[in-house]
Structures are given as C-alpha cells and as structure tokens.
Design a protein around this motif. Structure first.
Motif, short mmCIF file in Angstrom:
data_model
loop_
_atom_site.label_atom_id
_atom_site.label_comp_id
_atom_site.label_asym_id
_atom_site.label_seq_id
_atom_site.Cartn_x
_atom_site.Cartn_y
_atom_site.Cartn_z
N TYR A 92 0.85 -1.18 0.00
CA TYR A 92 0.00 0.00 0.00
C TYR A 92 0.90 1.24 0.00
CZ TYR A 92 -3.52 -3.37 1.46
OH TYR A 92 -4.35 -4.44 1.53
N LEU A 93 0.88 1.98 -1.08
CA LEU A 93 1.73 3.17 -1.23
C LEU A 93 0.92 4.40 -1.61
CD1 LEU A 93 4.51 1.41 -3.35
CD2 LEU A 93 4.61 1.91 -0.91
N ASP A 94 -0.35 4.41 -1.28
CA ASP A 94 -1.25 5.48 -1.71
C ASP A 94 -0.87 6.85 -1.14
OD1 ASP A 94 -3.42 3.82 -3.08
OD2 ASP A 94 -3.26 2.85 -1.13
N ALA A 95 -1.06 7.88 -1.95
CA ALA A 95 -0.98 9.29 -1.55
C ALA A 95 0.29 9.64 -0.79
CB ALA A 95 -2.21 9.67 -0.72
N ASN A 96 1.44 9.37 -1.39
CA ASN A 96 2.70 9.64 -0.72
C ASN A 96 3.59 10.65 -1.42
OD1 ASN A 96 3.43 8.15 1.83
ND2 ASN A 96 2.39 6.57 0.65
N ASN A 97 3.15 11.27 -2.47
CA ASN A 97 3.94 12.28 -3.18
C ASN A 97 5.26 11.77 -3.72
OD1 ASN A 97 2.05 14.38 -2.81
ND2 ASN A 97 2.75 14.62 -0.71
N PHE A 98 5.30 10.50 -4.15
CA PHE A 98 6.50 9.99 -4.79
C PHE A 98 6.70 10.73 -6.10
CE2 PHE A 98 5.12 6.06 -2.46
CZ PHE A 98 6.13 6.12 -1.52
N THR A 99 7.94 10.82 -6.54
CA THR A 99 8.22 11.54 -7.78
C THR A 99 8.66 10.62 -8.92
OG1 THR A 99 10.47 11.98 -7.01
CG2 THR A 99 8.80 13.69 -6.60
N GLN A 119 -3.23 7.97 -6.18
CA GLN A 119 -3.06 9.34 -5.69
C GLN A 119 -1.61 9.73 -5.42
OE1 GLN A 119 -5.64 11.32 -6.02
NE2 GLN A 119 -6.83 9.54 -6.62
N ASN A 120 -0.70 9.27 -6.25
CA ASN A 120 0.68 9.76 -6.23
C ASN A 120 0.83 10.66 -7.45
OD1 ASN A 120 2.34 8.60 -3.97
ND2 ASN A 120 1.36 6.74 -4.74
N ILE A 121 0.23 11.83 -7.35
CA ILE A 121 0.08 12.71 -8.50
C ILE A 121 1.39 13.37 -8.95
CG2 ILE A 121 -2.35 13.17 -8.02
CD1 ILE A 121 -1.51 15.81 -6.74
N ASN A 122 2.41 13.30 -8.14
CA ASN A 122 3.68 13.94 -8.49
C ASN A 122 4.65 12.99 -9.20
OD1 ASN A 122 2.96 16.43 -7.37
ND2 ASN A 122 3.53 15.73 -5.33
N LEU A 123 4.19 11.78 -9.50
CA LEU A 123 5.06 10.84 -10.21
C LEU A 123 5.36 11.35 -11.61
CD1 LEU A 123 3.60 7.34 -9.29
CD2 LEU A 123 5.91 8.14 -8.84
N ASP A 124 6.60 11.17 -12.05
CA ASP A 124 6.93 11.42 -13.46
C ASP A 124 6.12 10.44 -14.30
OD1 ASP A 124 8.81 13.31 -12.73
OD2 ASP A 124 10.48 11.88 -12.77
N ILE A 125 5.88 10.78 -15.55
CA ILE A 125 5.12 9.87 -16.40
C ILE A 125 5.88 8.55 -16.54
CG2 ILE A 125 3.85 11.65 -17.63
CD1 ILE A 125 5.82 11.40 -19.91
N TRP A 126 5.14 7.46 -16.54
CA TRP A 126 5.73 6.13 -16.64
C TRP A 126 4.72 5.20 -17.29
CZ3 TRP A 126 4.47 2.14 -12.71
CH2 TRP A 126 3.46 2.55 -11.84
N VAL A 127 5.16 4.05 -17.72
CA VAL A 127 4.29 3.11 -18.41
C VAL A 127 3.90 1.96 -17.47
CG1 VAL A 127 5.17 3.64 -20.71
CG2 VAL A 127 6.25 1.82 -19.36
N GLY A 144 -4.75 4.58 -9.66
CA GLY A 144 -5.47 5.73 -10.18
C GLY A 144 -4.71 7.01 -9.87
N ASN A 145 -4.63 7.88 -10.87
CA ASN A 145 -3.99 9.19 -10.70
C ASN A 145 -2.51 9.07 -10.34
OD1 ASN A 145 -4.08 11.92 -10.92
ND2 ASN A 145 -5.15 12.28 -9.00
N VAL A 146 -1.77 8.28 -11.15
CA VAL A 146 -0.33 8.10 -10.90
C VAL A 146 0.52 8.41 -12.13
CG1 VAL A 146 -0.63 6.40 -9.06
CG2 VAL A 146 -0.45 5.62 -11.42
N ASN A 147 -0.06 9.12 -13.10
CA ASN A 147 0.65 9.56 -14.30
C ASN A 147 1.10 8.41 -15.21
OD1 ASN A 147 0.45 12.30 -14.46
ND2 ASN A 147 2.26 12.70 -13.22
N LEU A 148 0.35 7.31 -15.25
CA LEU A 148 0.62 6.27 -16.24
C LEU A 148 0.23 6.81 -17.61
CD1 LEU A 148 -0.74 3.10 -14.41
CD2 LEU A 148 1.59 3.43 -15.22
#
Length: 190
Positions: A92-99, A119-127, A144-148
């Motif tokens: 579980y790694l939800d909502a932690n502001n990982f980049t 909800q790690n919205i600050n992640l760089d785009i990734w596949v 959801g909301n992780v810049n995939l």
C-alpha cells in the motif's frame, strides 16, 4: 594559491571529523562490550523478518511531515528493488507524493496479491510496469492518478485472479487490449 585557501580548510574539517568519529567509537565500543550490549544484535532477526514480510504499508505523509518521514518518503523508491521480499503479498503506497519509480521496481514480487498506489500525482510519467506480470496471484491493482501513460499492454490474461482494477485519471491512449476483457470472462477471447 587561491585553491589552497579553499581546499585546506575542507581537508582540515574532514580530518577533525574523522578523528572525532574514531574517538567516539573508541570510547563507546569498550563500554558496550563491557555491558554486553551489541547494538547490531537485532539486525539479523529483523532482516529475517523482512524476508518473510507479507504486508507493506507506507502511510501517507503530508507536506507538513517530519524530517524523518520526508526522508523515508524520498528514499523509498531510491532503494534497490531487490529489497522487496518475494513473500510480499500486499503493498500500500497510496498518496505519498513519490516523484519517480525506477524501471523494474516491482520485479520478483511473485506472491503479490494487492498493489495499491493511487493518488501519487507527483510521479513522473511512466508506463504500465511489465514486471508486474510476475504477480500471477494479483487480485487488486489500484493505480489511479499516478501519471501512467501510453497504451495498456496485452497482458491481462496473466492475472487470472484479478478482481479489482483501478487505472482512472491516467493518460492512456489507444484501444483496450483484447485480454483486458478476459478479466471478467470465464473463457479467453480467440
């Protein structure tokens, strides 16, 4: 000559620090030995427990987090991915502001059943992580909301137990893969 003015004080500082560390170590090590206190004694059993760990929960940290929590948050994905125990079943790694998430970070998690990292919205785009296909026992994947971004790979038939899938608020393109519908069908598509 000006280089010496800069380098000399730095060298003196390193030397004094080195001497101080040796002094402190030389002072406290005999005391610990005399009291039979081994400050590293619990490391072995803890590593053994980590190797058998089944659930990892990284509690969400806010912008007003302590320095320790911020350090943990910043370094979690910097650690080598080989540190994940193969017995890990829930992450579980939800909502932690990982980049960022290094490539191959979820490699070797063959026992994984739940991966929740929404909800790690600050992640760089990734596949979509292709190494996740090693987790054939996966029941829940919430990202959801992780810049995939990009297209979804045609790998969903490799998750026969998948029941919960959340990939909303990402930037996917293209068509849904054929195997995406195998998740809910009892028979694979031809």
């Amino acid at each position: 000559m000006t280089g010496c003015v800069i380098v000399f004080p730095i060298a003196i500082t390193f030397y004094i620090t080195w001497c101080f560390i040796h002094f402190v170590d030389g002072f406290f090590s005999p005391i610990y030995a005399q009291l039979r206190i081994d400050i590293f004694a619990h490391l072995g059993p803890r590593i053994a427990q980590l190797a058998r760990q089944e659930v990892y929960h990284m509690i969400s940290t806010s912008s007003s987090s302590t320095a320790a929590a911020a350090t943990i948050r910043a370094t979690l994905f910097a650690a080598p991915f080989l540190l994940w125990p193969t017995s890990l079943q829930e992450v579980y790694l939800d909502a932690n502001n990982f980049t960022s998430i290094p490539a191959g970070y979820f490699t070797g998690l063959s026992s994984l059943q739940i991966l929740s990292m929404s909800q790690n919205i600050n992640l760089d785009i990734w596949v979509f992580p292709s190494e996740l296909t090693e987790a054939s026992s996966l029941v829940t994947f919430a990202a959801g909301n992780v810049n995939l971004y990009g297209s979804l790979p045609d790998v969903f038939d490799l998750f026969p137990n998948l029941q919960n899938l959340r990939l909303s608020y990402n930037n996917f393109t293209g068509l849904l893969p054929k195997t995406f519908f195998c998740i809910w069908d009892s028979e694979p598509l031809a």
